[in-house]
Design an enzyme around this catalytic site. Structure first.
Site, PDB file in Angstrom:
ATOM      1  N   SER A 167       1.096  -1.026   0.019  1.00  0.00           N
ATOM      2  CA  SER A 167      -0.092   0.037   0.032  1.00  0.00           C
ATOM      3  C   SER A 167       0.809   1.299  -0.182  1.00  0.00           C
ATOM      4  O   SER A 167       1.671   1.360  -1.019  1.00  0.00           O
ATOM      5  CB  SER A 167      -0.919  -0.177   1.280  1.00  0.00           C
ATOM      6  OG  SER A 167      -2.070   0.915   0.988  1.00  0.00           O
ATOM      7  N   HIS A 184      -7.420  -5.504  -1.262  1.00  0.00           N
ATOM      8  CA  HIS A 184      -6.329  -4.901  -0.799  1.00  0.00           C
ATOM      9  C   HIS A 184      -5.598  -5.747   0.135  1.00  0.00           C
ATOM     10  O   HIS A 184      -4.709  -5.347   0.873  1.00  0.00           O
ATOM     11  CB  HIS A 184      -6.555  -3.457  -0.131  1.00  0.00           C
ATOM     12  CG  HIS A 184      -5.523  -2.345   0.159  1.00  0.00           C
ATOM     13  ND1 HIS A 184      -4.888  -1.807  -0.983  1.00  0.00           N
ATOM     14  CD2 HIS A 184      -5.077  -1.912   1.261  1.00  0.00           C
ATOM     15  CE1 HIS A 184      -3.908  -1.221  -0.643  1.00  0.00           C
ATOM     16  NE2 HIS A 184      -4.026  -1.169   0.468  1.00  0.00           N
TER      17      HIS A 184
END
Length: 663
Positions: free
Chosen positions: A517, A637
């Protein structure tokens, strides 16, 4: 080549942004096939997957929440592929009962519980479910005693804040619009839902936002009279509003001020933490009748510890803080006097601190590098914590944890954890994996990781750097690594690699880096600014095109942290480090494995696609140090990924790194 505010910007792989283009789908399929072929050649792949599966199956218990005499937690153990919500007594030790098993409930192995909120009496449970890792939750309601599901279903409730009415007849909650604005994380508003009624007619309670990307959350006093609405604007400011539901009176407690604040109603006071006038945080209180920030009284002053959370019980305040990301817990009287430490199980992190102002005692989740997350109970009468979940498995005596400080490029001292097996003496031949994050005021504290455990078991060293941009040393530490100061984060990380090599704890040929991320952005910056930094890199669900990032999914939410490329000055500092734009033809880059999820609703997978294509085209040593991309179809994610899928992915990640650095 395009001109943006007079700056030339190359974007040769923009076509890879289009998810609906058959050519993109074919390109991704070819990349996945190539990656699978390369990773399949690792001889220890099956054994590594088996080891990581066992480590992932270690019992974990997180997110404790009290409702009445019941305690609710999210747990996973043994053969469970997804975490389940369980309930047990909050007053006496005993076995837990499974309430929500997302796989069994939906038949979808990717279904996951995103969040949950019990009613004050523990009779009902509101929870969010999503599939495919997309985190776009649908709210459900469950009768705890019978296990029956009520007919209430509310969509568009990503990361919902829920505040139950005292009688559990309904609740306040946050919801996004079901359109493109909602997909971008915009216009998160507060509504009121009465059980049994249609969600489409729920009354709007709070819709006033200073910015479309502002993040609203809601809470109620135990008697239901007072409503607190917190509005987060970026990661440096929180506006707080107090509403008297009996009279309709509205008090602005703080608004438009660069300070983070979290308050709750305790009896006739508001109590909580703020960074207003206190970089590391202080605990404040004020009477409900005069609760604006000018009247706040400091009851626990700022210290060398960073205040992370405050929880009120009937007779105590619990103050959770960290020192260089290591958790500390104290209890004091409600007025802040008589402060005493509560002994934690070791060097670790605390999450999910939960208490009720109408009773003594509290619950928390504790994790360390050696032991998975465990739920503990504090009874309120001494400093002893009692293991309430009885699931955790680990050997803390086998893991050695050191925290060191090293100088960054500008001389700033940066904290870093060094984790290894007790049997390992690090040297220049030691395989080392270095990670970091450095953003959004998130600290890299001690937490259990199957990857760390596996690297240590194989004689390696795992290093976790506490970079500027996080909150390891307070809000100033955060601000020193955001916006125009973002390069400090990258400098801190590169200095960590230099220190590890300079101290003789590893060597460049034995060093790998890994991050996801915002940490994926960090990895991209590291290999493009210093291609010699390491032998191999894992770049997960990353942001890498910092010129176009606000155009995708939740990107607009991150503009306060990174900057706005539509602003000429801010574009200059973004373009200066944007990894996709820093790739140079003819450079020998480290071996790189980029991983992403097609259903990621936070960071668009085009970042990884474009970076993979650009690196593959540019690198001068791709045969020896390949650049690989894996984009999973039914994955996001990272949240909610089944254990079996995690084990397969992590085995390939660890195998890819260790094959190149040894171990």
């Amino acid at each position: 080549m395009e001109l943006h505010h007079g700056l030339a910007v190359a974007d040769p792989y923009r076509w890879l942004e289009d998810d609906d283009d058959p050519a993109v789908a074919a390109w991704v399929a070819a990349q996945n096939a190539r990656t699978d072929a390369v990773l399949a050649r690792f001889e220890g792949r099956a054994e590594l997957r088996e080891h990581l599966t066992r480590r992932l199956q270690a019992g974990t218990s997180v997110a404790p929440r009290v409702g009445g005499s019941r305690l609710f937690t999210l747990e996973r153990w043994g053969g469970l592929d997804q975490a389940v919500v369980v309930v047990r007594s909050a007053t006496a030790p005993g076995r837990a009962r499974t309430l929500v098993d997302p796989h069994r409930l939906t038949g979808d192995p990717t279904a996951a519980v995103d969040w949950f909120h019990p009613s004050p009496d523990g009779r009902l449970l509101a929870f969010g479910l999503s599939t495919g890792g997309d985190e776009r939750s649908t709210l459900h309601v469950l009768d705890v005693a019978s296990g029956d599901h009520l007919r209430d279903r509310i969509p568009h409730t990503r990361a919902a804040s829920v505040a139950w009415e005292p009688d559990a007849s309904g609740f306040l909650y946050t919801r996004y619009p079901g359109d493109a604005e909602g997909d971008r994380g915009e216009h998160r508003r507060v509504y009121h839902h009465r059980l049994g009624g249609p969600w489409s007619t729920d009354r709007l309670v709070w819709g006033r936002l200073p910015d479309p990307t502002a993040w609203a959350s809601v809470s109620l006093s135990p008697d239901g009279r007072w409503m607190l609405v917190h509005i987060s604007v970026g990661w440096t400011r929180t506006d707080v509003h107090l509403l008297d539901r009996a009279s309709g009176a509205h008090t602005v407690l703080i608004e438009g001020v660069e300070a983070r604040t979290e308050l709750e109603v305790v009896a006739d006071q508001v109590v909580g933490l703020t960074t207003l006038g206190a970089d590391r945080g202080r605990v404040v209180s004020a009477p409900l009748g005069a609760a604006w920030h000018d009247h706040w009284c400091t009851i626990v002053p700022e210290s060398d510890a960073v205040v992370e959370a405050v929880a009120a019980t009937r007779s105590s305040l619990l103050v959770l803080s960290t020192r260089s990301a290591v958790a500390h817990l104290e209890r004091c009287e409600l007025d802040g006097t008589d402060r005493r430490p509560i002994t934690l199980p070791g060097i670790g992190s605390v999450t999910g601190l939960d208490a009720r102002p109408d009773r003594d005692g509290a619950f928390l989740s504790f994790s360390s590098f050696a032991v998975p997350s465990t739920t503990y109970r504090w009874a309120g009468d001494d400093d002893a914590l009692v293991d309430w979940s009885n699931l955790a498995d680990g050997d803390p005596d086998d893991i050695v944890v050191e925290q060191v400080r090293y100088p960054s490029t500008d001389g700033t001292e940066v904290p870093m954890f060094l984790v290894r097996s007790a049997a390992t003496t690090p040297g220049a031949d030691t395989a080392c994996v270095l990670t970091g994050y450095g953003g959004f005021a998130i600290s890299m504290g001690p937490a259990y990781s199957p990857v760390i455990a596996e690297v240590c078991a194989r004689g390696g060293l795992y290093a976790v750097a506490g970079l500027r941009g996080g909150s390891e040393e307070g809000e100033a530490w955060h601000r020193a690594g955001m916006r125009e100061h973002k390069q400090n984060t990258f400098d801190d990380f590169l200095a960590a690699s230099d220190w590890l090599v300079g101290q003789g704890l590893t060597s460049r040929e034995r060093l790998a880096i890994r991050g996801g991320s915002n940490g994926g952005l960090l990895m991209g910056a590291a290999i493009t600014q210093r291609p010699d930094v390491c032998r191999a890199a894992h770049i997960a669900v990353p942001l890498l095109d910092m010129v176009r990032y606000p155009q995708f999914l939740l990107g607009r939410l991150w503009v306060p942290e990174y900057g706005d490329p539509d602003d000429p000055e801010q574009l200059r500092w973004l373009l200066a480090y944007s990894p996709y734009h820093r790739v140079v033809d003819g450079t020998c880059y480290p071996a790189v494995l980029l991983t992403s999820g097609a259903e990621d609703s936070r960071v668009h997978p085009c970042h990884a696609r474009k970076m993979a294509a650009r690196l593959q085209q540019a690198t001068s040593c791709g045969a020896e140090q390949p650049v690989l991309l894996r984009e999973e179809r039914r994955a996001g994610h990272g949240q909610g990924k089944p254990v079996s899928a995690q084990a397969a992915e992590l085995a390939d990640v660890v195998g890819f790194l260790l094959e190149r650095i040894g171990g």
